[in-house]
Design an enzyme around this catalytic site. Structure first.
Site, PDB file in Angstrom:
ATOM      1  N   CYS A 139      56.054  29.553  52.249  1.00 36.24           N
ATOM      2  CA  CYS A 139      56.784  29.824  51.015  1.00 36.24           C
ATOM      3  C   CYS A 139      58.098  29.044  51.032  1.00 36.24           C
ATOM      4  O   CYS A 139      58.707  28.855  52.088  1.00 36.24           O
ATOM      5  CB  CYS A 139      57.075  31.319  50.877  1.00 36.24           C
ATOM      6  SG  CYS A 139      55.602  32.334  50.616  1.00 36.24           S
ATOM      7  N   HIS A 164      54.593  31.620  57.467  1.00 38.92           N
ATOM      8  CA  HIS A 164      55.513  32.134  56.463  1.00 38.92           C
ATOM      9  C   HIS A 164      56.829  31.380  56.582  1.00 38.92           C
ATOM     10  O   HIS A 164      57.124  30.752  57.599  1.00 38.92           O
ATOM     11  CB  HIS A 164      55.767  33.627  56.687  1.00 38.92           C
ATOM     12  CG  HIS A 164      54.551  34.469  56.477  1.00 38.92           C
ATOM     13  ND1 HIS A 164      54.099  34.817  55.229  1.00 38.92           N
ATOM     14  CD2 HIS A 164      53.683  35.025  57.363  1.00 38.92           C
ATOM     15  CE1 HIS A 164      53.008  35.551  55.342  1.00 38.92           C
ATOM     16  NE2 HIS A 164      52.735  35.699  56.627  1.00 38.92           N
TER      17      HIS A 164
END
Length: 458
Positions: free
Chosen positions: A204, A161
């Site tokens: 992301c 992430h």
């Protein structure tokens, strides 16, 4: 005449001896080049998350490890960092195994965890050790590190992430800021640790780690799963996360990662980085795959120069098919999506509670972000606030300080990574002035009482 294996030409044999010497020199050169190519490739592979909800990250990294070793990489020149809490999790229905593709039958399913050599586990998967591994600092890393030289090629694959200007590590640990990552890559080159370096990043807002930050003189090529302001995506999720007729209950792979690995295994060793980029870009249809760094120079380089030149296949996924995936979920919504599916299937009170706890945790993050913005500006950011990422030295310094302050006062976790964008927006609104932001972060975190995040014991 031949003396001790050498050719000493007479007048009549001078041409023959010259040809012999040239053939011998060419043979030695070819042999020497082969030895160099076998010894000048290094790789660092890292899955920066933990918990079963992030199954895909560890499956991606073990798959990458298998590809490199099958293609001729020396395992001693691969450093792998992975929390390693998924394969043997009590939540894993196929205990002790990881799969990166939804295989129809058990017989054809390829377990990427088998033989995946992990050098750093658990709490050793953290930003400081990652930087130490890249920098070749064995004393700080406490284990295997890059020992690459000035003529070597280095391949880095980071899967996890992230947020604007940050990449994450397992919950409860710090994050790594883009400024520190870029400075590390610069320092590595100054220390003659690579001739060329490729960095494949699956997070992301992964583009925000490189956009406008890589110096033109630095021989680095970065390929990211997303641009600077969007999510990356998981694949083989929900009803598609089946292996041998059994639901794994978590996305099996990440869209960008699965696509580049399928491509590497399906093409010949003369494929260029530009060709791989175009193929992967076309099939990664939920985000914008981006290139950064010395793109024009690296476009002509071969994928095999960084991912191994062998032709042996792992077979952990089928041949590359130039068609978009359909079983995809926004990476930030994967846990929520799976909790919802679990509740729909079971209808149990326990699954309902887990789902509600996740929703409440998300709402707490939204409240925290709003509180920080209001205290820093005297009002909210507003919907019209730009999210375009444009790093200047002032913005980079402001954001790095704000990120560190948030980590110290609030603590980063997977759910709070979205607030890195809020901190960027605040730096933009205050023209890089950190004082109001740092004060707001400290006050908001002191007064907030975040909902506990639901985690199942593994």
């Amino acid at each position: 005449l031949k003396i001790q294996g050498e050719c000493w030409p007479s007048a009549s044999s001078r041409g023959s001896c010259l040809r012999t010497a040239m053939i011998r020199a060419l043979a030695l050169a070819a042999f020497g080049a082969g030895v160099a190519n076998a010894a000048d490739h290094w790789a660092v592979l890292i899955a920066g998350s933990n918990t079963f909800w992030n199954y895909r990250h560890q499956a991606d990294v073990c798959h990458a490890y298998q590809i490199l070793t099958k293609r001729g990489f020396d395992p001693d020149k691969i450093i792998t960092m992975m929390y390693d809490d998924v394969a043997n999790s009590t939540m894993n229905p196929i205990r002790g195994k990881l799969y990166n593709y939804p295989w129809p039958t058990k017989e054809e399913a390829v377990d990427v965890y088998a033989g995946c050599k992990i050098d750093y586990r658990g709490k050793d998967v953290n930003p400081d050790k990652f930087v130490a591994v890249l920098s070749g600092d064995a004393s700080k890393a406490g284990g295997k590190v890059l020992q690459s030289k000035a003529d070597d090629h280095v391949f880095v694959n980071f899967v996890d992430h992230g947020g604007v200007g940050i990449i994450a590590f397992p919950d409860g640990m710090d994050v790594l800021h883009a400024n520190k990552l870029i400075n590390t890559l610069k320092a590595m080159y100054t220390k003659n640790m690579y001739k060329q370096l490729t960095f494949y990043l699956e997070t992301c807002e992964s583009g925000s780690m490189f956009e406008g930050l890589l110096p033109e003189s630095l021989p680095v090529y970065a390929l990211t799963a997303a641009n600077a302001k969007e999510s990356s995506w998981g694949t083989y999720c929900g009803s598609a996360s089946m292996v041998g007729g059994k639901s794994v209950g978590s996305c099996l792979g990440d869209l960008f990662s699965v696509n580049w690995m399928m491509d590497t295994e399906s093409t010949h060793k003369r494929e260029t980085l530009k060709q791989q980029y175009k193929r992967v870009k076309n099939t990664t249809n939920k985000s914008h795959v981006m290139q950064y760094g010395q793109v024009k120079k690296f476009d002509k380089e071969y994928v095999s120069d960084f991912q191994g030149s062998g032709s042996e296949r792992v077979g952990a996924s089928p041949d590359f098919v130039p068609e978009p995936h359909t079983s995809t979920v926004d990476s930030r919504n994967i846990k929520l999506d799976q909790l919802y599916l679990n509740y729909v299937e079971s209808g149990s009170a326990s699954d309902a509670q887990l789902l509600m706890e996740e929703i409440k945790a998300r709402q707490a993050v939204q409240r925290l972000g709003s509180s920080i913005a209001e205290q820093a500006l005297g009002s909210g950011l507003g919907e019209e606030m730009s999210v375009e990422i444009s790093w200047t030295p002032e913005m980079l310094a402001c954001h790095e300080q704000a990120v560190a302050a948030f980590g110290a006062s609030c603590g980063w976790d997977e759910g709070r990574l979205v607030l890195s964008k809020t901190l960027y927006q605040l730096c933009d609104r205050t023209s890089g002035s950190t004082a109001p932001i740092l004060g707001a972060v400290e006050n908001a975190c002191k007064s907030s009482t975040p909902e506990p995040r639901a985690e199942l014991v593994v």
